[in-house]
Design an enzyme around this catalytic site. Structure first.
Site, PDB file in Angstrom:
ATOM      1  N   HIS A  81       0.843  -1.188   0.000  1.00 49.92           N
ATOM      2  CA  HIS A  81       0.000   0.000   0.000  1.00 49.92           C
ATOM      3  C   HIS A  81       0.878   1.239   0.000  1.00 49.92           C
ATOM      4  CE1 HIS A  81      -3.791   2.194   0.584  1.00 49.92           C
ATOM      5  NE2 HIS A  81      -3.018   3.072   1.190  1.00 49.92           N
ATOM      6  N   ASP A 160     -14.980   1.900   5.323  1.00 50.48           N
ATOM      7  CA  ASP A 160     -13.896   2.643   4.681  1.00 50.48           C
ATOM      8  C   ASP A 160     -14.334   3.198   3.336  1.00 50.48           C
ATOM      9  OD1 ASP A 160     -10.988   3.426   4.540  1.00 50.48           O
ATOM     10  OD2 ASP A 160     -11.162   2.225   2.716  1.00 50.48           O
ATOM     11  N   ARG A 167     -13.556  11.835   3.199  1.00 50.31           N
ATOM     12  CA  ARG A 167     -12.298  12.526   3.516  1.00 50.31           C
ATOM     13  C   ARG A 167     -11.771  13.299   2.317  1.00 50.31           C
ATOM     14  NH1 ARG A 167      -8.675   7.934   4.649  1.00 50.31           N
ATOM     15  NH2 ARG A 167      -7.050   9.527   4.770  1.00 50.31           N
ATOM     16  N   SER A 182      -7.855   3.336   7.698  1.00 54.60           N
ATOM     17  CA  SER A 182      -8.312   3.089   6.329  1.00 54.60           C
ATOM     18  C   SER A 182      -7.469   2.013   5.667  1.00 54.60           C
ATOM     19  CB  SER A 182      -8.252   4.387   5.523  1.00 54.60           C
ATOM     20  OG  SER A 182      -8.543   4.148   4.159  1.00 54.60           O
ATOM     21  N   LYS A 186      -8.627  -2.323   5.277  1.00 51.55           N
ATOM     22  CA  LYS A 186      -8.699  -2.958   3.955  1.00 51.55           C
ATOM     23  C   LYS A 186      -7.709  -4.110   3.844  1.00 51.55           C
ATOM     24  CE  LYS A 186      -8.188   0.699   1.246  1.00 51.55           C
ATOM     25  NZ  LYS A 186      -8.363   1.958   1.980  1.00 51.55           N
TER      26      LYS A 186
END
Length: 426
Positions: A81, A160, A167, A182, A186
């Protein structure tokens, strides 16, 4: 549950109980807590922060708001990520390269957030590519192909899905507790064995300083480890775009070039290093050198490109279909000198101004617009030398040109670009 009272407590800097956080998240998902109250709470968190216990409770509440991918027997499951940046397309070459190295990559990705582009928006520049796979479809593609990149379905971390979009339009993007929850909700929903994080710092990142990036990386790594996932992070530079191209179809093109063994050196380096880190964490490589060797072979042999095309086909897309681009114009420097600084975030806003991202929820995306950087930090520049190439429609061209030109600062003295990879957090 009184949402106003929970907002008040956080506004006043008090620590929320785990049950209060769960009630708020469950109410938001159910539609009992409206967007305006959730936006107020998110801003209170942005301003007052969260404790480690609150972040863990928020992560758990978001994870438990939906279903999770089953951890089927077989190769280790790994993912990467990124905290986000301009031109950050590393997921596209990374996932298929990792899949060629004996691990599975069930990657849940997002859309554009703030000035940064989203992996899903980029992949949707490929005609037919589906980013809305069901949990069952994600499971099947991950097991059969070895990698899948899709959105979090309505059943997978729905909290999320809603909060991420909120956001983006409420100026609460660069918030360590919200970013941590977040990302980790996930990733935990993917049933991972290992997770590598690309935490960016600089003018085009949410974390502008190395210290802030380090703090985010520490929060993410600690949360991952606490929840039983082998996790580490690389801190990478975003004081200029990653690669040379920014914009959805353009970034697919550059990712394909990387998978063909070419493309910009910085994109290749980040892809290889993140891949090696993930393989070591998953136990699929003995050390970093072994991981780099496996990743390099996967790309240079052409296997990773074939795997990417296979993944695209499995998700309904055609990698060989044309990806049309908008008309191109060059932007030239008014003076001679050296590229002293780049406001990389403003370059991202310029892409959005051209239609390559969203100003508001629900805005359509123009996949054919974007920009190509023709100079890098520290490069000497002559007067009238092209600095960037814009791919834009006529209506947005003038405004975007002005934004890009003002984002590239020309100075006098020599300038050294920061290191691409600053450090490792584990």
């Amino acid at each position: 549950m009184n949402a106003a009272w929970i907002i008040t407590k956080k506004r006043d800097g008090q620590e929320l109980a785990g049950q209060e956080i769960r009630d708020l998240i469950n109410g938001y998902v159910a539609g009992d807590v409206p967007d305006y109250q959730m936006a107020a709470w998110a801003m209170a968190v942005f301003l007052k922060g969260m404790s480690t216990a609150e972040i863990a409770a928020l992560t758990h509440a978001m994870l438990e708001s939906g279903e999770v991918l089953a951890h089927t027997p077989g190769a280790p499951r790994v993912d990467k990520h990124s905290s986000g940046g301009i031109g950050d397309k590393a997921s596209l070459p990374l996932a298929p390269a990792l899949a060629c190295c004996g691990v599975r990559v069930p990657m849940i990705s997002g859309r554009g957030l703030g000035a940064t582009g989203g992996t899903l928006d980029k992949l949707e520049a490929i005609p037919g590519y589906r980013t809305d796979l069901s949990i069952e479809e994600m499971q099947r593609v991950a097991d059969e192909v070895g990698c899948v990149i899709s959105s979090a379905s309505e059943k997978l971390v729905p909290a999320d899905r809603k909060l991420y979009a909120l956001r983006d339009v409420t100026a609460t993007v660069p918030c360590i507790p919200l970013i941590t929850a977040s990302i980790m909700s996930k990733k935990l929903a993917e049933g991972l064995d290992a997770l590598v994080l690309d935490v960016k710092h600089g003018s085009g990142a949410f974390m502008k300083t190395l210290d802030d990036a380090r703090a985010l990386a520490r929060s993410l790594v600690d949360t991952g480890k606490r929840m039983g996932v082998a996790t580490s992070a690389l801190l990478t530079d975003m004081n200029q775009p990653l690669g040379r191209l920014a914009g959805n179809a353009l970034e697919v093109d550059e990712s394909v070039a990387c998978l063909q063994g070419g493309g910009p050196a910085d994109l290749r380096e980040v892809t290889l290093e993140l891949g090696a880190e993930a393989l070591v964490l998953a136990g699929a490589a003995t050390d970093t050198a072994d991981g780099l060797k496996q990743m390099t072979k996967a790309i240079d042999s052409g296997a990773a490109l074939e795997k990417f095309a296979e993944m695209v086909r499995a998700q309904g897309g055609d990698l060989d279909a044309p990806r049309p681009l908008a008309g191109a114009t060059e932007i030239a420097s008014a003076t001679a000198g050296v590229v002293a600084a780049i406001d990389t975030e403003q370059l991202g806003w310029a892409v959005i101004e051209m239609g390559g991202g969203r100003k508001q929820l629900g805005d359509p995306i123009d996949h054919g617009v974007g920009l190509e950087m023709l100079v890098r930090l520290g490069d000497p520049v002559d007067a009238e030398q092209p600095l960037a190439k814009l791919y834009s429609r006529d209506a947005a061209r003038a405004a975007a040109e002005k934004m890009v030109l003002s984002a590239i600062q020309i100075g006098d003295g020599p300038v050294a670009a920061p290191p691409l990879i600053a450090e490792r957090v584990c």
